[in-house]
Enzyme design. Structure first.
Site, PDB file in Angstrom:
ATOM      1  N   CYS A 125     -28.642  25.741  12.876  1.00  8.50           N
ATOM      2  CA  CYS A 125     -28.453  24.555  13.428  1.00  8.50           C
ATOM      3  C   CYS A 125     -29.817  23.875  13.803  1.00  8.50           C
ATOM      4  O   CYS A 125     -30.807  24.430  14.173  1.00  8.50           O
ATOM      5  CB  CYS A 125     -27.678  24.527  14.842  1.00  8.50           C
ATOM      6  SG  CYS A 125     -25.936  24.912  14.328  1.00  8.50           S
ATOM      7  N   CYS A 160     -41.980  34.378  16.779  1.00  6.08           N
ATOM      8  CA  CYS A 160     -40.867  34.008  17.673  1.00  6.08           C
ATOM      9  C   CYS A 160     -40.984  34.868  18.862  1.00  6.08           C
ATOM     10  O   CYS A 160     -41.034  36.042  18.782  1.00  6.08           O
ATOM     11  CB  CYS A 160     -39.797  34.026  16.802  1.00  6.08           C
ATOM     12  SG  CYS A 160     -38.212  33.868  17.746  1.00  6.08           S
ATOM     13  N   TYR A 192     -24.917  24.665   9.186  1.00 10.03           N
ATOM     14  CA  TYR A 192     -23.325  24.735   8.582  1.00 10.03           C
ATOM     15  C   TYR A 192     -22.992  23.149   8.283  1.00 10.03           C
ATOM     16  O   TYR A 192     -23.150  22.181   8.913  1.00 10.03           O
ATOM     17  CB  TYR A 192     -22.283  25.037   9.843  1.00 10.03           C
ATOM     18  CG  TYR A 192     -22.083  24.575  10.996  1.00 10.03           C
ATOM     19  CD1 TYR A 192     -23.016  23.493  11.830  1.00 10.03           C
ATOM     20  CD2 TYR A 192     -21.012  24.784  11.746  1.00 10.03           C
ATOM     21  CE1 TYR A 192     -22.867  23.121  12.830  1.00 10.03           C
ATOM     22  CE2 TYR A 192     -20.856  24.048  13.199  1.00 10.03           C
ATOM     23  CZ  TYR A 192     -21.770  23.231  13.703  1.00 10.03           C
ATOM     24  OH  TYR A 192     -21.411  22.814  14.792  1.00 10.03           O
ATOM     25  N   TYR A 201     -18.764  29.914   3.658  1.00  9.16           N
ATOM     26  CA  TYR A 201     -19.026  30.421   5.005  1.00  9.16           C
ATOM     27  C   TYR A 201     -17.921  30.775   5.847  1.00  9.16           C
ATOM     28  O   TYR A 201     -16.981  29.938   5.979  1.00  9.16           O
ATOM     29  CB  TYR A 201     -19.791  29.532   5.776  1.00  9.16           C
ATOM     30  CG  TYR A 201     -20.273  29.605   7.047  1.00  9.16           C
ATOM     31  CD1 TYR A 201     -20.545  30.836   7.734  1.00  9.16           C
ATOM     32  CD2 TYR A 201     -20.408  28.463   8.180  1.00  9.16           C
ATOM     33  CE1 TYR A 201     -20.743  31.062   8.940  1.00  9.16           C
ATOM     34  CE2 TYR A 201     -20.761  28.633   9.191  1.00  9.16           C
ATOM     35  CZ  TYR A 201     -20.987  29.963   9.642  1.00  9.16           C
ATOM     36  OH  TYR A 201     -21.201  30.069  11.187  1.00  9.16           O
ATOM     37  N   GLY A 202     -17.712  32.161   6.275  1.00  9.60           N
ATOM     38  CA  GLY A 202     -16.596  32.422   7.002  1.00  9.60           C
ATOM     39  C   GLY A 202     -17.178  33.269   8.284  1.00  9.60           C
ATOM     40  O   GLY A 202     -16.247  33.617   9.155  1.00  9.60           O
ATOM     41  N   ALA A 203     -18.170  33.529   8.529  1.00  4.94           N
ATOM     42  CA  ALA A 203     -18.756  34.272   9.645  1.00  4.94           C
ATOM     43  C   ALA A 203     -18.487  33.410  10.858  1.00  4.94           C
ATOM     44  O   ALA A 203     -18.235  32.202  10.848  1.00  4.94           O
ATOM     45  CB  ALA A 203     -20.267  34.648   9.413  1.00  4.94           C
ATOM     46  N   HIS A 204     -18.715  34.032  12.119  1.00  4.00           N
ATOM     47  CA  HIS A 204     -18.839  33.364  13.197  1.00  4.00           C
ATOM     48  C   HIS A 204     -17.561  33.221  13.727  1.00  4.00           C
ATOM     49  O   HIS A 204     -16.988  31.875  14.272  1.00  4.00           O
ATOM     50  CB  HIS A 204     -19.741  32.327  13.531  1.00  4.00           C
ATOM     51  CG  HIS A 204     -21.267  32.843  13.308  1.00  4.00           C
ATOM     52  ND1 HIS A 204     -22.008  32.317  12.198  1.00  4.00           N
ATOM     53  CD2 HIS A 204     -22.000  33.375  14.171  1.00  4.00           C
ATOM     54  CE1 HIS A 204     -23.289  33.009  12.430  1.00  4.00           C
ATOM     55  NE2 HIS A 204     -22.997  33.621  13.364  1.00  4.00           N
ATOM     56  N   ASP A 246     -25.247  37.749  17.112  1.00  6.74           N
ATOM     57  CA  ASP A 246     -26.161  36.855  16.066  1.00  6.74           C
ATOM     58  C   ASP A 246     -27.197  35.917  16.944  1.00  6.74           C
ATOM     59  O   ASP A 246     -26.823  35.276  17.820  1.00  6.74           O
ATOM     60  CB  ASP A 246     -25.383  36.158  15.277  1.00  6.74           C
ATOM     61  CG  ASP A 246     -26.173  35.466  13.951  1.00  6.74           C
ATOM     62  OD1 ASP A 246     -27.203  36.101  13.603  1.00  6.74           O
ATOM     63  OD2 ASP A 246     -25.709  34.525  13.487  1.00  6.74           O
ATOM     64  N   ARG A 263     -34.834  32.136  13.484  1.00  8.77           N
ATOM     65  CA  ARG A 263     -35.883  31.524  14.318  1.00  8.77           C
ATOM     66  C   ARG A 263     -37.371  31.935  14.103  1.00  8.77           C
ATOM     67  O   ARG A 263     -38.385  31.162  14.360  1.00  8.77           O
ATOM     68  CB  ARG A 263     -35.479  32.473  15.833  1.00  8.77           C
ATOM     69  CG  ARG A 263     -34.092  31.922  16.493  1.00  8.77           C
ATOM     70  CD  ARG A 263     -33.957  32.817  17.614  1.00  8.77           C
ATOM     71  NE  ARG A 263     -33.259  34.030  16.998  1.00  8.77           N
ATOM     72  CZ  ARG A 263     -32.895  35.024  17.661  1.00  8.77           C
ATOM     73  NH1 ARG A 263     -32.998  35.025  18.970  1.00  8.77           N
ATOM     74  NH2 ARG A 263     -32.432  36.243  17.097  1.00  8.77           N
TER      75      ARG A 263
HETATM   76 FE1  SF4 Z   1     -36.632  29.697  19.113  1.00  7.91          FE
HETATM   77 FE2  SF4 Z   1     -37.967  30.601  20.971  1.00  7.91          FE
HETATM   78 FE3  SF4 Z   1     -38.140  31.701  18.698  1.00  7.91          FE
HETATM   79 FE4  SF4 Z   1     -38.853  29.094  18.835  1.00  7.91          FE
HETATM   80  S1  SF4 Z   1     -39.814  30.903  20.083  1.00  7.91           S
HETATM   81  S2  SF4 Z   1     -37.782  29.988  17.515  1.00  7.91           S
HETATM   82  S3  SF4 Z   1     -37.588  28.371  20.561  1.00  7.91           S
HETATM   83  S4  SF4 Z   1     -36.412  31.611  19.880  1.00  7.91           S
END
Ligand code: SF4
Length: 688
Positions: free
Chosen positions: A40, A354, A70, A179-182, A276, A331
């Site tokens: 998202c 991340c 989605y 898509y069928g997950a979640h 997830d 992420r």
């Molecule tokens: Fe998301 Fe934090 Fe990773 Fe950036 S650092 S992608 S805000 S989890």
């Protein structure tokens, strides 16, 4: 004109060559194994240029596949105010065409995650009844009771799915999901928990699988010659009595002839079964491998697996083991859109890893605009024209810039200023090291990965050492700043926790606080090491995010009798925005923290404890800025052209927003008055 980022190229480790092998996915070929899975953004088709620039930047950064979020197939799947993409009509397709064009321009494949929410679709915009296999109320929103689908509803829904798939193909998508997950509609049919039908779509496994299987077959028949068919499935919904692994694997075997790629996840949509997008506080890198790895035995088709992968050794090992074929990432692709390119070029130190904080998630749901703690440019590619790796040079590089404060905003600003070409940036902090509040926050239980925020910036400063001088243990007064000889001053002096318990509930200091022994979080966490506060400690948390609960957990682990008092119920409501809430509350109970929720003392003396930790609110460290503003007439004589503040010293905020502000001031330092953000491009319907 743009400038490339400074890199420290070392050449790629041959062990990582496997990550750059092409992968055949049905009728299309991915150029390497890096797959940006659907996630998202808050952009959908409402902000098509933002969507296109955001995904296109990842394509430029080397991702072989970039996916939408989605994408609703019809008005019968409307989950507003959450923002999905949509393919309801040709205008939606035209909006998403911008994205597929950008992906292709940079050599990537474009994927669309076609979706029907079933009983999760609240239908707040369309006002149509939600649909589901059986009339079972939504487990998270009790007022949401769906219509039990008739055979005609099933037929229409499958036709809608095919129509949306044809639109997707015509809009240029290369990979189309069923898509069928979640626990969305196909899983609601597959799961005996939500499917209580007695007709040919309910009962036996074959009957419960029928809706999803037929939909896959129909989509494959319609577009399978040109597009790859992907299925996102939870190998185990972790709900108990939901889709268990044996039926998950049976479904993969059943549908495999019609599927070109399996995108495997685990768990449900929310609550404790949501694994997830697991936050780093509770889930290590690669954590889903245990839950999804066995699906390999059911298929020879390419398998995409996620788990916040940023370590190329781990990626290569998991590919070599055969568990996954493609490195799925949401992420890591937000935090560093150029992650594949950097690994490919051996620029490992440049990878902006991340931290698993899920600020991105909190910002992309409920109609907000995606942002990222690590990557200030995420979501700003179109509207502000920011590129994560390129910076517009300043015209006059010869001015000295003094940045006072080396917390999140100061660090970020100094790096951006150097990237823009300033030859003499002076980053000065009164502390013994850079990082500001991030010197102690990563020491809270589970937040170690948040240290990557400072680690990455230290690495960049090392690469920029010819342009940025770092001075620690240097507290500057207004007189010092005026005498420094800089032409530009950026104040990034941060914030502090209110020692008098100021908070938004009493709209001022906490009465009686002067009569109790109290500490603020930073007084407790001196240089990252917690001092011994006493046997019985009460943490008063009025912020509702990670600091109060983190301090309480740390105290309890250290043997203190710890109470967490908060006016909120449940504890730490902001952590529900980041998917940390349910596990955080379970964790507090597990380590013995006594939770006094929904309680706010009228007077600090009501709190029975050796010491009260006041995590009530933060206040800006703005004294230096105010003093310099009061001495503006002295600036010219000191050769000073500009003083601007950035980050928490303007207003205390989330780390993501402090870093964003430091970045913005760096980007806009030469744009008139950088204390006023430049307007950004907005996307809205044209009238007239
Ligand atoms: Fe998301 Fe934090 Fe990773 Fe950036 S650092 S992608 S805000 S989890």
């Amino acid at each position: 004109m743009t400038m490339p980022s400074d890199s420290h190229t070392t050449g790629r480790d041959p062990r990582h060559d496997v990550l750059f092998e092409p992968v055949q996915i049905g009728p299309v070929t991915a150029r390497n194994r890096f797959y940006q899975v659907p996630h998202c953004t808050g952009f959908g088709v409402e902000k098509p240029w933002t969507q296109a620039a955001f995904r296109g930047t990842k394509a430029e950064g080397g991702w072989a596949v970039v996916s939408t979020e989605y994408c609703s197939i019809s008005a019968e799947s409307d989950e507003s105010p959450y923002v999905s993409a949509r393919l309801w009509d040709d205008e939606d397709a035209a909006a998403l065409r911008l994205m597929t064009d950008e992906a292709h321009r940079h050599g990537a494949l474009a994927a669309v995650e076609l979706w029907h929410g079933g009983s999760h679709a609240e239908q707040r915009e369309s006002r149509l009844p939600p649909l589901a296999p059986s009339q079972i109320a939504n487990e998270h929103v009790g007022v949401l009771v769906p219509k039990a689908m008739t055979i005609a509803d099933i037929e229409r829904t499958q036709e809608d799915w095919v129509r949306a798939a044809v639109r997707a193909r015509d809009a240029g998508f290369d990979i189309v999901y069923v898509y069928g997950a979640h626990t969305y509609l196909p899983t609601q049919f597959l799961s005996p928990r939500t499917n209580h039908r007695t007709d040919r779509y309910g009962g036996s496994f074959a009957n419960r699988a029928r809706f999803w299987l037929e939909t896959i077959e129909r989509v494959k028949a319609a577009i399978g010659d040109r597009c790859a068919i992907a299925v996102r499935i939870a190998a185990d919904t972790l709900e108990g009595a939901g889709v268990e692994p044996d039926e998950g694997i049976a479904f993969v075997r059943l549908a495999d002839p019609h599927v070109d790629l399996w995108d495997v996840t685990a768990g449900g949509l929310a609550g404790i079964e949501r694994v997830d997008s697991g936050p780093s506080r509770f889930f290590p890198e690669g954590h889903q491998r245990q839950l999804t790895g066995w699906i390999r035995a059911a298929t020879k088709k390419p398998v995409v697996g996620t788990g916040r992968y940023t370590d190329p050794d781990r990626m290569a090992a998991d590919v070599a083991s055969g568990v996954i074929d493609m490195i799925g990432a949401a992420r890591p692709s937000i935090a560093d859109p150029f992650l594949p390119r950097k690994i490919e070029e051996g620029r490992y130190g440049d990878v902006r890893e991340c931290i698993g904080c899920n600020a991105c998630y909190s910002r992309s749901i409920w109609g907000r605009h995606l942002g990222c703690t690590q990557n200030a440019t995420a979501g700003e590619e179109h509207r502000r024209g920011w590129h994560p790796e390129r910076f517009t040079p300043v015209a006059d590089t010869d001015r000295d810039v003094l940045v006072v404060g080396a917390g999140p905003a100061g660090l970020e600003c100094a790096i951006v200023l150097a990237r823009r070409g300033f030859r003499r940036v002076h980053l000065v902090t009164a502390d013994g090291d850079v990082g500001g509040s991030l010197r102690w926050i990563p020491k809270l239980p589970g937040l170690g990965e948040w240290g990557r925020l400072v680690d990455w910036r230290k690495g960049q400063l090392a690469a920029l050492r010819r342009q940025v001088e770092v001075h620690t243990r240097s507290a500057l007064t207004a007189e010092d700043v005026l005498a420094y000889g800089a032409q530009i001053v950026v104040l990034a002096t941060g914030s502090r926790w209110a020692a008098d318990g100021t908070n938004g509930l009493t709209s001022g200091p906490l009465p009686g606080v002067e009569h109790v022994r109290s500490l603020t979080p930073e007084q407790l966490m001196v240089n990252g090491a917690m001092i011994e506060p006493g046997e019985a400690v009460t943490v008063l948390d009025c912020e509702g995010y990670f600091v109060g609960p983190g301090i309480a957990e740390r105290l309890a682990l250290g043997g203190c009798q710890t109470t967490l008092m908060t006016p909120y119920s449940p504890v730490a409501p902001w952590c529900d925005q980041t998917l940390e809430g349910p596990r955080l509350r379970a964790r507090l109970a597990a380590v013995g923290v006594v939770v006094a929720e929904g309680r706010m003392p009228a007077d600090a003396r009501e709190v029975v404890a050796d010491v009260v930790v006041l995590a009530t609110q933060r206040l800006s460290n703005d004294a230096l800025g105010l003093e310099l503003a009061g001495r503006a007439t002295a600036w010219a004589a000191a050769g000073l052209d500009l003083v601007v503040s950035a980050g928490d010293c303007v207003a205390p905020r989330l780390i993501a927003d402090a870093i964003f502000d430091g970045h913005r001031v760096g980007r806009e330092i030469d744009a008139g008055d950088p204390s006023r953000a430049l307007p950004y491009r907005r996307e809205r319907p044209l009238v007239g």
